[in-house]
Design an enzyme around this catalytic site. Structure first.
Site, PDB file in Angstrom:
ATOM      1  N   SER A 125      26.731  27.251  65.471  1.00 21.51           N
ATOM      2  CA  SER A 125      27.130  26.417  66.606  1.00 21.51           C
ATOM      3  C   SER A 125      26.232  25.198  66.701  1.00 21.51           C
ATOM      4  CB  SER A 125      26.983  27.266  67.864  1.00 21.51           C
ATOM      5  OG  SER A 125      27.038  26.457  69.008  1.00 21.51           O
TER       6      SER A 125
ATOM      7  N   TYR B  92      21.963  34.007  73.286  1.00 28.01           N
ATOM      8  CA  TYR B  92      23.112  33.768  72.395  1.00 28.01           C
ATOM      9  C   TYR B  92      22.771  32.688  71.370  1.00 28.01           C
ATOM     10  CZ  TYR B  92      27.410  31.660  70.668  1.00 28.01           C
ATOM     11  OH  TYR B  92      28.363  31.111  69.852  1.00 28.01           O
TER      12      TYR B  92
ATOM     13  N   LYS C  90      22.157  32.621  66.924  1.00 28.77           N
ATOM     14  CA  LYS C  90      22.699  31.726  65.893  1.00 28.77           C
ATOM     15  C   LYS C  90      21.565  31.168  65.029  1.00 28.77           C
ATOM     16  CE  LYS C  90      26.962  32.327  66.991  1.00 28.77           C
ATOM     17  NZ  LYS C  90      27.761  33.227  66.146  1.00 28.77           N
TER      18      LYS C  90
HETATM   19  P1  NAD Z   1      36.054  35.726  70.206  1.00 27.02           P
HETATM   20  O1  NAD Z   1      35.297  36.564  71.180  1.00 27.02           O
HETATM   21  O2  NAD Z   1      37.430  35.304  70.588  1.00 27.02           O
HETATM   22  O3  NAD Z   1      36.137  36.476  68.795  1.00 27.02           O
HETATM   23  C1  NAD Z   1      35.139  37.351  68.330  1.00 27.02           C
HETATM   24  C2  NAD Z   1      35.823  38.631  67.923  1.00 27.02           C
HETATM   25  O4  NAD Z   1      34.840  39.528  67.412  1.00 27.02           O
HETATM   26  C3  NAD Z   1      36.506  39.364  69.078  1.00 27.02           C
HETATM   27  O5  NAD Z   1      37.836  39.683  68.709  1.00 27.02           O
HETATM   28  C4  NAD Z   1      35.674  40.624  69.289  1.00 27.02           C
HETATM   29  O6  NAD Z   1      36.479  41.712  69.707  1.00 27.02           O
HETATM   30  C5  NAD Z   1      35.079  40.839  67.909  1.00 27.02           C
HETATM   31  N1  NAD Z   1      33.790  41.527  67.863  1.00 27.02           N
HETATM   32  C6  NAD Z   1      32.671  41.288  68.599  1.00 27.02           C
HETATM   33  N2  NAD Z   1      31.684  42.119  68.214  1.00 27.02           N
HETATM   34  C7  NAD Z   1      32.184  42.894  67.223  1.00 27.02           C
HETATM   35  C8  NAD Z   1      31.644  43.946  66.426  1.00 27.02           C
HETATM   36  N3  NAD Z   1      30.390  44.367  66.576  1.00 27.02           N
HETATM   37  N4  NAD Z   1      32.436  44.514  65.484  1.00 27.02           N
HETATM   38  C9  NAD Z   1      33.717  44.118  65.315  1.00 27.02           C
HETATM   39  N5  NAD Z   1      34.279  43.136  66.053  1.00 27.02           N
HETATM   40  C10 NAD Z   1      33.514  42.529  66.984  1.00 27.02           C
HETATM   41  O7  NAD Z   1      35.139  34.464  69.875  1.00 27.02           O
HETATM   42  P2  NAD Z   1      35.492  33.126  69.086  1.00 27.02           P
HETATM   43  O8  NAD Z   1      35.502  32.011  70.066  1.00 27.02           O
HETATM   44  O9  NAD Z   1      36.648  33.334  68.200  1.00 27.02           O
HETATM   45  O10 NAD Z   1      34.172  32.952  68.239  1.00 27.02           O
HETATM   46  C11 NAD Z   1      34.087  33.385  66.889  1.00 27.02           C
HETATM   47  C12 NAD Z   1      32.693  33.089  66.358  1.00 27.02           C
HETATM   48  O11 NAD Z   1      32.441  31.693  66.468  1.00 27.02           O
HETATM   49  C13 NAD Z   1      31.560  33.775  67.105  1.00 27.02           C
HETATM   50  O12 NAD Z   1      30.573  34.130  66.196  1.00 27.02           O
HETATM   51  C14 NAD Z   1      31.056  32.692  68.027  1.00 27.02           C
HETATM   52  O13 NAD Z   1      29.715  32.893  68.379  1.00 27.02           O
HETATM   53  C15 NAD Z   1      31.222  31.471  67.158  1.00 27.02           C
HETATM   54  N6  NAD Z   1      31.319  30.216  67.907  1.00 27.02           N
HETATM   55  C16 NAD Z   1      32.282  30.076  68.876  1.00 27.02           C
HETATM   56  C17 NAD Z   1      32.347  28.895  69.615  1.00 27.02           C
HETATM   57  C18 NAD Z   1      33.374  28.732  70.712  1.00 27.02           C
HETATM   58  O14 NAD Z   1      33.197  27.828  71.540  1.00 27.02           O
HETATM   59  N7  NAD Z   1      34.449  29.526  70.758  1.00 27.02           N
HETATM   60  C19 NAD Z   1      31.455  27.852  69.348  1.00 27.02           C
HETATM   61  C20 NAD Z   1      30.510  28.015  68.339  1.00 27.02           C
HETATM   62  C21 NAD Z   1      30.446  29.205  67.616  1.00 27.02           C
HETATM   63  N1  UFG Z   2      32.506  21.783  82.447  1.00 29.80           N
HETATM   64  C1  UFG Z   2      32.898  21.356  83.704  1.00 29.80           C
HETATM   65  N2  UFG Z   2      33.558  22.240  84.495  1.00 29.80           N
HETATM   66  C2  UFG Z   2      33.847  23.523  84.105  1.00 29.80           C
HETATM   67  C3  UFG Z   2      33.449  23.938  82.810  1.00 29.80           C
HETATM   68  C4  UFG Z   2      32.764  23.037  82.019  1.00 29.80           C
HETATM   69  O1  UFG Z   2      32.656  20.225  84.096  1.00 29.80           O
HETATM   70  O2  UFG Z   2      34.433  24.273  84.884  1.00 29.80           O
HETATM   71  C5  UFG Z   2      31.815  20.817  81.570  1.00 29.80           C
HETATM   72  C6  UFG Z   2      30.420  21.254  81.159  1.00 29.80           C
HETATM   73  O3  UFG Z   2      29.494  20.844  82.116  1.00 29.80           O
HETATM   74  C7  UFG Z   2      30.282  20.558  79.819  1.00 29.80           C
HETATM   75  C8  UFG Z   2      31.697  20.491  79.266  1.00 29.80           C
HETATM   76  O4  UFG Z   2      32.557  20.717  80.382  1.00 29.80           O
HETATM   77  O5  UFG Z   2      29.841  19.251  80.042  1.00 29.80           O
HETATM   78  C9  UFG Z   2      31.973  21.552  78.216  1.00 29.80           C
HETATM   79  O6  UFG Z   2      31.587  22.815  78.718  1.00 29.80           O
HETATM   80  P1  UFG Z   2      31.961  24.172  77.991  1.00 29.80           P
HETATM   81  O7  UFG Z   2      31.398  25.275  78.813  1.00 29.80           O
HETATM   82  O8  UFG Z   2      33.415  24.201  77.686  1.00 29.80           O
HETATM   83  O9  UFG Z   2      31.217  24.048  76.585  1.00 29.80           O
HETATM   84  P2  UFG Z   2      29.664  23.895  76.258  1.00 29.80           P
HETATM   85  O10 UFG Z   2      29.528  22.647  75.445  1.00 29.80           O
HETATM   86  O11 UFG Z   2      28.812  23.991  77.437  1.00 29.80           O
HETATM   87  O12 UFG Z   2      29.373  25.185  75.372  1.00 29.80           O
HETATM   88  C10 UFG Z   2      30.290  25.657  74.374  1.00 29.80           C
HETATM   89  C11 UFG Z   2      30.150  27.147  74.234  1.00 29.80           C
HETATM   90  C12 UFG Z   2      28.832  27.495  73.628  1.00 29.80           C
HETATM   91  C13 UFG Z   2      28.625  26.775  72.342  1.00 29.80           C
HETATM   92  C14 UFG Z   2      28.803  25.304  72.549  1.00 29.80           C
HETATM   93  C15 UFG Z   2      28.748  24.583  71.243  1.00 29.80           C
HETATM   94  O13 UFG Z   2      30.280  27.778  75.496  1.00 29.80           O
HETATM   95  O14 UFG Z   2      28.804  28.864  73.334  1.00 29.80           O
HETATM   96  O15 UFG Z   2      30.066  25.037  73.151  1.00 29.80           O
HETATM   97  O16 UFG Z   2      29.649  25.137  70.334  1.00 29.80           O
HETATM   98  F1  UFG Z   2      27.383  27.015  71.873  1.00 29.80           F
END
Ligand code: NAD
Ligand code: UFG
Length: 340
Positions: free
Chosen positions: A127, A152, A156
């Site tokens: 991330s 969290y 990473k």
């Molecule tokens: P998500 O929660 O939708 O998907 C993760 C999946 O992993 C889920 O289906 C959950 O049931 C499964 N899971 C969790 N722990 C497990 C385990 N121990 N064994 C088997 N399955 C397990 O999340 P996502 O948004 O699809 O994110 C996927 C990956 O990308 C994650 O590693 C997350 O940290 C990373 N990531 C996500 C974002 C974001 O904003 N969505 C940003 C940066 C990085």
């Molecule tokens: N925001 C609002 N109102 C809301 C929710 C969010 O104004 O109700 C704003 C936040 O302040 C931020 C922007 O919208 O400025 C984006 O916020 P998000 O919570 O959607 O995303 P973040 O960038 O804070 O964080 C996300 C994930 C993290 C990840 C990061 C980078 O939650 O896990 O993106 O991938 F690490």
């Protein structure tokens, strides 16, 4: 048929979209997911889009025996994409051990089994959170890693180090670490998308739920930042573009003998979009008004961050393509499909 790929967390948000793209590119996919943050119906969506149901193992990646069995029952897996992780930043502050155990045990188990199972490479979901508040934008992969602001985020950073240490020790594997910026949107078919659990913490699901009347009002967390309109800036990347980057990364890792054993790529659009601009983009794409108010800053928020994606563009040959308006329409269609 191309190689067999294990997708951990494959019924999750990014995993399901990536499975679709992998299958459409000809890969054979095996998913493992413990369904802690997703459900089985996602498999129906993937099948409806691609015409193929991926093999599915319901299991927990923190249990090494489950994984060992999986590799026996599904021989010939050549690559892994490791999505399985817990990802709620706020929750990780209150339950740090759950995050360290789930995210790190999963990765360590996979790495440990890869050589004996004959798996050549692993793509890891990292991330942009590893950069903290950038000194300059857009930010590239050489920027310093800042101290993590949540358990969290720390998982990473530690995961990236574990991968690098393991490869440096001579382990016969390769890895591509992908640092995602802000993934948003849903599949254009509205057959898969992000499944919200409880009150959404992220901007887009909160926005679409507000537009649908589930939430009364969206709060913009601060309009007194040092940005043109005062609201925070992020690099919002369409989840389908993000999914396609995984296919490109997998093919690079498995099909090129001469690439570095560990490579890191930023996955973003290269464009910073403020919270207020995003609301405006949603309204103009859908014609639906979003009631919002300006509220206080959210603790720990980064003021502005967007990617320098040149390395991914040039080395992976991948570029984010979906226009923001289309992403917003897909997010809205998915919200309407979910209903109230
Ligand atoms: P998500 O929660 O939708 O998907 C993760 C999946 O992993 C889920 O289906 C959950 O049931 C499964 N899971 C969790 N722990 C497990 C385990 N121990 N064994 C088997 N399955 C397990 O999340 P996502 O948004 O699809 O994110 C996927 C990956 O990308 C994650 O590693 C997350 O940290 C990373 N990531 C996500 C974002 C974001 O904003 N969505 C940003 C940066 C990085
Ligand atoms: N925001 C609002 N109102 C809301 C929710 C969010 O104004 O109700 C704003 C936040 O302040 C931020 C922007 O919208 O400025 C984006 O916020 P998000 O919570 O959607 O995303 P973040 O960038 O804070 O964080 C996300 C994930 C993290 C990840 C990061 C980078 O939650 O896990 O993106 O991938 F690490």
């Amino acid at each position: 048929m191309k190689d067999k790929i294990l997708v951990t967390g494959g019924t999750g948000y990014i995993g399901s979209h990536t499975t679709v793209e992998l299958q459409q590119a000809g890969y054979d996919v095996v998913i493992i997911d413990n369904l802690s943050n997703s459900n089985r119906e996602v498999l129906d969506g993937i099948e409806a889009i691609t015409g193929r149901r991926p093999a599915f193992v319901e299991g927990d990646c923190t249990d090494i025996e489950t994984l060992r069995r999986l590799f026996k029952e599904h021989p010939g897996i050549k690559g892994i994409i490791n999505f399985a992780a817990s990802k709620a930043v706020g929750e990780s502050v209150h339950k740090p051990l759950l995050y360290y155990r789930n995210n790190l045990d999963t990765l360590i188990n996979l790495l440990e089994l890869m050589p004996e199972a004959g798996v050549k490479g692993i793509v890891f979901s990292s991330s942009c959170t590893v950069y903290g508040e950038p000194d300059v934008n857009p930010i590239d992969e050489t920027a310093p890693i800042k101290k993590a602001t949540s358990p969290y985020g720390n998982t990473k950073q530690i995961s990236e180090e574990i991968i690098m240490d393991y490869v440096a020790s001579g382990a016969p594997i390769k890895s591509i670490i992908l640092r995602y910026f802000n993934p948003i949107g849903a599949h254009p078919s509205a057959l898969i998308g992000e499944l919200p659990v409880g009150v959404p913490q992220n901007l887009v699901p909160y926005l679409t739920q507000t537009a649908a009347g589930i939430r009364e009002q969206l709060t913009v967390f601060g309009n007194d930042y040092n940005t043109p309109d005062g609201s925070c800036i992020r690099d919002y990347i369409d989840v389908n573009d993000l999914a396609r980057a995984h296919v490109t990364a997998m093919s690079r890792m498995l099909d090129n003998a001469d690439t570095d054993p560990v490579e890191i790529f930023n996955l973003g659009t290269g464009r910073g979009v403020s919270v207020l601009e995003l609301i405006e983009a949603f309204e103009s794409a859908t014609g639906v008004k979003v009631p919002y108010k300006i509220g206080a800053r959210r603790e720990g928020d980064i003021e502005k961050i967007w990617a320098q994606p040149t390395k991914a563009n040039e080395v992976l040959g991948w570029t984010a393509e979906v226009p923001l308006t289309e992403t917003m329409r897909n997010a809205w269609n998915w919200q309407q499909k979910l209903g109230k």
